[in-house]
Design a protein around this motif. Structure first.
Motif: not given
Length: 201
Positions: A134-143
């Motif tokens: 799910l990290w890939y869909f978090s703000p950090d992952g998207c940034s």
């Protein structure tokens, strides 16, 4: 039946009609000249009747041909009408299937924010029905995906092995992030944000 108009008047005074003339002379008790004239008159009467029958047959044939042509014309018109109706119906069906552009407010300004997008790696995992953090869909992952997308060329490819078959895929779709975290390491806020974006994707 041959055209009687093309028939030539026979010479009843010739030797070919000697027996016929003799029979007429004996029955009617007339001389040869009178018998010849009687044969001519009989032939003319019969010939006139044949011409009349011929002309009547031509008229009937012409009427039949005209009737058949009229019927064929009606069948052609009906077939054309059906074809045009089918074409119109098909055109309407195509028009119905065309995507409709919804109306929009011309006075409304366009949005000034861009919806964050996950990396190609995460999207490829979803397409392949594989697990992805799910990290890939978090703000950090998207940034990070945005920064990586800007730094990598779109035409960079790498080799991958799928079902013992070597295939070329974009590097961005093959390389996992070094900063990715497992789901249980995410904060509750990050978890909610990532969950919502994963559903949109």
């Amino acid at each position: 039946m041959a055209d009687p108009n093309l028939e030539v008047h026979p010479n009843f005074a010739s030797n070919a009609f000697h027996e016929v003339r003799g029979a007429v002379m004996d029955v009617l008790h007339i001389d040869m000249a009178q018998a010849t004239e009687r044969l001519k008159m009989a032939w003319d009467a019969n010939h006139a009747q044949q011409i009349e029958e011929w002309n009547a047959q031509l008229t009937a044939d012409a009427l039949d041909a005209e009737h058949l042509q009229h019927e064929q014309g009606e069948r052609d018109d009906e077939a054309r009408r059906l074809e045009e109706a089918d074409a119109e119906k098909e055109c309407k069906e195509v028009e119905k299937k065309k995507p409709r552009i919804s109306d929009f407010n011309t006075t409304l300004a366009p949005p000034n924010t861009i919806v964050p997008r996950p990396s190609q790696y995460a999207i490829q995992k979803i397409i392949s029905f594989d697990y992805v953090e799910l990290w890939y869909f978090s703000p950090d992952g998207c940034s990070e995906a945005e920064l990586t997308h800007r730094s990598q060329a779109d035409d960079a490819f790498g080799i991958s092995n799928l079902n013992n078959v070597l295939t070329l895929r974009p590097v961005a779709a093959l390389k996992a992030s070094r900063n990715a975290r497992v789901d249980h390491d995410l904060s509750f806020g990050e978890f909610l944000q990532a969950k919502n974006l994963s559903f949109i994707t």
